[in-house]
Design an enzyme around this catalytic site. Sequence first.
Site, short mmCIF file in Angstrom:
data_model
loop_
_atom_site.label_atom_id
_atom_site.label_comp_id
_atom_site.label_asym_id
_atom_site.label_seq_id
_atom_site.Cartn_x
_atom_site.Cartn_y
_atom_site.Cartn_z
N SER A 185 1.17 -1.09 0.07
CA SER A 185 0.01 0.09 0.19
C SER A 185 1.03 1.12 0.02
CB SER A 185 -1.02 0.06 1.13
OG SER A 185 -1.92 0.74 1.11
N GLU A 308 -8.96 -5.14 -4.62
CA GLU A 308 -8.71 -4.08 -3.73
C GLU A 308 -9.50 -3.34 -3.06
OE1 GLU A 308 -5.27 -3.72 -3.10
OE2 GLU A 308 -3.84 -4.45 -4.82
N HIS A 409 -7.54 -5.45 -0.52
CA HIS A 409 -6.65 -4.78 -0.23
C HIS A 409 -5.88 -5.08 1.30
CE1 HIS A 409 -3.69 -1.36 -0.73
NE2 HIS A 409 -3.89 -0.82 0.49
#
Length: 505
Positions: A185, A308, A409
Site C-alpha cells: 500500500s 483491492e 487490499h
Amino acid sequence: MTASGAVRGFVDDDVHVWRSIPYAAAPTGDLRFRSPQRPEPWDGVRDCTKFGSIAPQGTLTNLPIESDLEPGEDCLWLNVWSTGVDDTARPVLVWIHGGGYCIGSSAQAVYDGRNLATVGDAVIVTINYRLGALGFLDLSSLSTDEHVFESNLGLRDQISALEWVRDNIAEFGGDPGNVTVFGQSSGAGSITTLMVSPRAAGLFHRAIAQSPPATSVYGAERAIGVAHRFLEILELTPDRVGELCALPIDRVIAASDQLVDEVPAKTPGTLAMAPVVDGDIVPGYPVAAFRKGLSHRIPLIIGTNEDEASLFRLIRSAMMPVTPGAVNEMLKGIAADHPDASHEKLAEIISSYPDISKAKAALAISRDAGFRMPSLWIAEAHSRHSPTWLYRFDQATPMLKAARVGATHATDLPYVFGNFGTINFDPTFWLGGRKTAMEVSGRIQRRWLAFATHGVPAAIDGSKHWPPYEETKRLTLIIDSTDTVTSDPDRELRETWGDRVMGFS
C-alpha cells in the site's frame, strides 16, 4: 554494536531479535518538521527488547492497531530479526509498512519478521517513519527566514533508515550490499517513489511493491492548498506558522485527522497527505518518471490484489471512492487535472465497465485507477531496462469469498510474513481454508526470499516457473490456491486505459 552504541536484544526460537533501535533522533521541538538527524550516541548497552513509541497518528481510518502500542514523537526506530550474528552475509529485507501515509507501525504483530527470517536464513528489518501531517504534509511553502519547513519528511525518514541499514546491518549478520525493500500500500507507494529519487540511489538493490498507489503523488499547488487548510483548522495564520513546532502533539494529530477525512470526501480519489513533487526527494511524478526510463536499474516485483477496493467499502473509509457517486466525482477530478486528455478516451474507459451505476463497477474502476493501472504502467516501463515480474494476488479463503470481500487490499500481508490471526476476531478461517492458505504463504515466502537472495523469484520447491514480464507476452503470475502464469490477463483493461498516465496532479 551500532554506530551510536551497543544494543541488547533477545532470542526467539533461534532468531535474534532487536526492537526499537533508533536510527534518528526524536523529531521534536524545532525538528518536528525537519529532516531526520542522527541519534545521540549512548553509553553502555541500550535495551532493545521492547517496542518504543509508534508514530503519532489518528484513528479515523478504522484500521486495527494493537491497543498496547502507544504513540509518541520519539518514533524513528527500526526492528531487526536475524538468523545469526556471525560473519555470514545474509540477504537483508527492509519492510516499509502501509496505512495510507497516516496510520500504521512496524510494531504491528502481522509484521513480525521471525517466520520470514527463518524460512530464508535472512535478516528482516521493519522501520517506522513519520505519518500524517508530521510526515507527508508539505509546509515548505510556509517557510520563513526564522522557521524552515521541509518536504516529504516520511520519505526522508525512510532514506535515513536505509542509510542506517547500509552502515550497521553487517553487525547483525546482514549483507549491506544485498538489500531488498518490500512494502504494501503506501509502503509500496513509498518504494515506487524512492525508485525515482536520486537521494535513494544505491541504498537498496531490489524492490517488491505490493499494491502501490503509485499515482498518489501530488504537485506543489495541491500541497500549498492542503497546508493552508491545515493552518485554518488549527486557527493559525501564516505569520504564526512557527507555533506549529510547539503545539501539543494531540492538536496536530487532531488537525491531521480532520484533513484525512475531509480531503478525500471533497475530492474523491485523493489523499490528504502523500508524497509531493518537490524537485529534491521527489524530482517528478513517479509513474511518469518510470515511463521516461528514469527509475533505478534494479530488479522489481510489482503487483496488486484482485479485489483491492472491497476493504474500503467494508471499513467505510473515504480514503478510496467505492460508491458510484464518489467514483464519478473522481473521474471528473481526473479529467479536470488533464484538460488536454480526450473526452472520448474517458468516455471509453467508463463505458468499458458495465452497470456503471452499480457498486460492483464502482469498485472495479476505483481499483483500476488507484492500483491496477499504475502497477501495469510501471511494470511495462521498468521492464524495458531492468528485470521485472508482475503478479496478481487472487487467493481468498472461503469466508472472505462468502463475505464478498475476496482478495482485498492488505489480505496478502499474513501470507508474506506467515503470520495469521494477528487481529482480534479474525474471520479469515471461519469457513476453513487454513491448509491452502499456509501452502500459498509458503510459496510466496520462498519466492520473495529467492528474489532477495538471488534476484530471481524462483522457488526451488517445484512451484510454477515465473518468467519476467516483458511487452510481447506480458506474462503474469496469478497467485491463488494453485499458481498459474497467464499472458496479459488484463489486456482489455490495459488497452482501454491506454498508455497515458491518468492521475491527480
